[in-house]
Design a protein around this motif. Structure first.
Motif, PDB file in Angstrom:
ATOM      1  N   ARG A 110       5.527   7.339  24.877  1.00 43.14           N
ATOM      2  CA  ARG A 110       6.214   6.336  25.707  1.00 43.14           C
ATOM      3  C   ARG A 110       5.699   6.389  27.147  1.00 43.14           C
ATOM      4  O   ARG A 110       5.490   5.366  27.773  1.00 43.14           O
ATOM      5  CB  ARG A 110       7.721   6.535  25.676  1.00 43.14           C
ATOM      6  CG  ARG A 110       8.338   6.146  24.362  1.00 43.14           C
ATOM      7  CD  ARG A 110       9.851   6.307  24.427  1.00 43.14           C
ATOM      8  NE  ARG A 110      10.427   6.307  23.110  1.00 43.14           N
ATOM      9  CZ  ARG A 110      11.262   5.391  22.663  1.00 43.14           C
ATOM     10  NH1 ARG A 110      11.623   4.400  23.437  1.00 43.14           N
ATOM     11  NH2 ARG A 110      11.756   5.466  21.448  1.00 43.14           N
ATOM     12  N   GLY A 111       5.512   7.589  27.663  1.00 45.07           N
ATOM     13  CA  GLY A 111       4.990   7.737  29.019  1.00 45.07           C
ATOM     14  C   GLY A 111       3.583   7.176  29.151  1.00 45.07           C
ATOM     15  O   GLY A 111       3.264   6.491  30.129  1.00 45.07           O
ATOM     16  N   CYS A 112       2.742   7.450  28.162  1.00 47.53           N
ATOM     17  CA  CYS A 112       1.381   6.898  28.176  1.00 47.53           C
ATOM     18  C   CYS A 112       1.414   5.379  28.092  1.00 47.53           C
ATOM     19  O   CYS A 112       0.633   4.695  28.769  1.00 47.53           O
ATOM     20  CB  CYS A 112       0.564   7.467  27.014  1.00 47.53           C
ATOM     21  SG  CYS A 112       0.162   9.215  27.199  1.00 47.53           S
ATOM     22  N   THR A 113       2.319   4.852  27.292  1.00 47.76           N
ATOM     23  CA  THR A 113       2.441   3.401  27.164  1.00 47.76           C
ATOM     24  C   THR A 113       2.913   2.775  28.471  1.00 47.76           C
ATOM     25  O   THR A 113       2.407   1.726  28.877  1.00 47.76           O
ATOM     26  CB  THR A 113       3.394   3.037  26.004  1.00 47.76           C
ATOM     27  OG1 THR A 113       2.901   3.638  24.797  1.00 47.76           O
ATOM     28  CG2 THR A 113       3.499   1.531  25.821  1.00 47.76           C
ATOM     29  N   ARG A 114       3.854   3.434  29.142  1.00 52.33           N
ATOM     30  CA  ARG A 114       4.311   2.920  30.450  1.00 52.33           C
ATOM     31  C   ARG A 114       3.152   2.869  31.436  1.00 52.33           C
ATOM     32  O   ARG A 114       2.982   1.878  32.167  1.00 52.33           O
ATOM     33  CB  ARG A 114       5.446   3.786  31.002  1.00 52.33           C
ATOM     34  CG  ARG A 114       6.763   3.579  30.298  1.00 52.33           C
ATOM     35  CD  ARG A 114       7.917   4.235  31.031  1.00 52.33           C
ATOM     36  NE  ARG A 114       7.774   5.675  31.198  1.00 52.33           N
ATOM     37  CZ  ARG A 114       8.223   6.583  30.336  1.00 52.33           C
ATOM     38  NH1 ARG A 114       8.836   6.226  29.237  1.00 52.33           N
ATOM     39  NH2 ARG A 114       8.069   7.869  30.585  1.00 52.33           N
ATOM     40  N   LEU A 115       2.357   3.922  31.481  1.00 57.56           N
ATOM     41  CA  LEU A 115       1.195   3.945  32.383  1.00 57.56           C
ATOM     42  C   LEU A 115       0.195   2.852  32.029  1.00 57.56           C
ATOM     43  O   LEU A 115      -0.337   2.182  32.915  1.00 57.56           O
ATOM     44  CB  LEU A 115       0.506   5.311  32.337  1.00 57.56           C
ATOM     45  CG  LEU A 115       1.212   6.442  33.059  1.00 57.56           C
ATOM     46  CD1 LEU A 115       0.471   7.760  32.835  1.00 57.56           C
ATOM     47  CD2 LEU A 115       1.338   6.148  34.540  1.00 57.56           C
ATOM     48  N   LEU A 116      -0.059   2.674  30.747  1.00 64.78           N
ATOM     49  CA  LEU A 116      -0.988   1.635  30.310  1.00 64.78           C
ATOM     50  C   LEU A 116      -0.481   0.247  30.687  1.00 64.78           C
ATOM     51  O   LEU A 116      -1.238  -0.579  31.213  1.00 64.78           O
ATOM     52  CB  LEU A 116      -1.214   1.730  28.798  1.00 64.78           C
ATOM     53  CG  LEU A 116      -2.121   0.658  28.192  1.00 64.78           C
ATOM     54  CD1 LEU A 116      -3.533   0.762  28.760  1.00 64.78           C
ATOM     55  CD2 LEU A 116      -2.134   0.789  26.673  1.00 64.78           C
ATOM     56  N   ILE A 117       0.792  -0.020  30.452  1.00 62.73           N
ATOM     57  CA  ILE A 117       1.369  -1.325  30.793  1.00 62.73           C
ATOM     58  C   ILE A 117       1.271  -1.560  32.302  1.00 62.73           C
ATOM     59  O   ILE A 117       0.881  -2.643  32.745  1.00 62.73           O
ATOM     60  CB  ILE A 117       2.832  -1.420  30.310  1.00 62.73           C
ATOM     61  CG1 ILE A 117       2.877  -1.414  28.781  1.00 62.73           C
ATOM     62  CG2 ILE A 117       3.506  -2.670  30.865  1.00 62.73           C
ATOM     63  CD1 ILE A 117       4.261  -1.180  28.222  1.00 62.73           C
ATOM     64  N   ALA A 118       1.624  -0.553  33.078  1.00 64.92           N
ATOM     65  CA  ALA A 118       1.538  -0.688  34.539  1.00 64.92           C
ATOM     66  C   ALA A 118       0.097  -0.914  34.979  1.00 64.92           C
ATOM     67  O   ALA A 118      -0.169  -1.732  35.866  1.00 64.92           O
ATOM     68  CB  ALA A 118       2.128   0.552  35.220  1.00 64.92           C
ATOM     69  N   ALA A 119      -0.843  -0.214  34.336  1.00 69.58           N
ATOM     70  CA  ALA A 119      -2.259  -0.358  34.687  1.00 69.58           C
ATOM     71  C   ALA A 119      -2.804  -1.735  34.317  1.00 69.58           C
ATOM     72  O   ALA A 119      -3.789  -2.187  34.888  1.00 69.58           O
ATOM     73  CB  ALA A 119      -3.082   0.736  33.997  1.00 69.58           C
TER      74      ALA A 119
END
Length: 135
Positions: free
Chosen positions: A4-13
């Protein structure tokens, strides 16, 4: 960091730079705006601001849930512009005009952009389980 944390970073990026692009190069997005949308340049700029705010909010624990809901609603609300782009035949370089671009965009990417922030913020667990309950 979990998935979930990696997905949040990817979405923000993804959202943050596209938000900036909507603001600094709003003219490039005007061709895909459906004709019924009033004040199209202002709407494009507003969508850029929403993308930046959503990207930032998704990374802040206190605002994560609201930001994820707003990003999902945002992706739902801009879907008509993507449909218009696909069906109208307007050119919007550098975006391709073929259905090799439009079909995956409309049928896979846009639903993913609705689902991913909700999952990444724990608003829902589908397809992995039931929604998280707020404390």
């Amino acid at each position: 960091m979990d998935a979930r944390g990696c997905t949040r970073l990817l979405i923000a990026a993804i959202y943050a730079p596209f938000g900036v692009l909507h603001i600094v190069s709003s003219g490039g997005f005007l061709s895909i705006m459906p004709p019924l949308v009033p004040f199209p340049r202002e709407v494009v700029i507003l969508t850029g601001l929403c993308e930046i705010a959503g990207a930032a909010g998704l990374l802040i624990p206190r605002t994560r849930r609201l930001a994820s809901i707003m990003l999902a609603l945002y992706a739902l609300c801009v879907w008509p512009a993507n449909i218009y782009h696909a069906l109208s035949g307007v050119s919007a370089p550098p975006l391709p005009s073929s259905w090799w671009y439009h079909a995956p965009r409309l049928l896979i990417l846009q639903p993913l952009l609705i689902w991913a922030p909700l999952w990444a913020a724990g608003v829902l667990r589908w397809p992995f389980g039931r929604p998280d309950r707020p404390d």
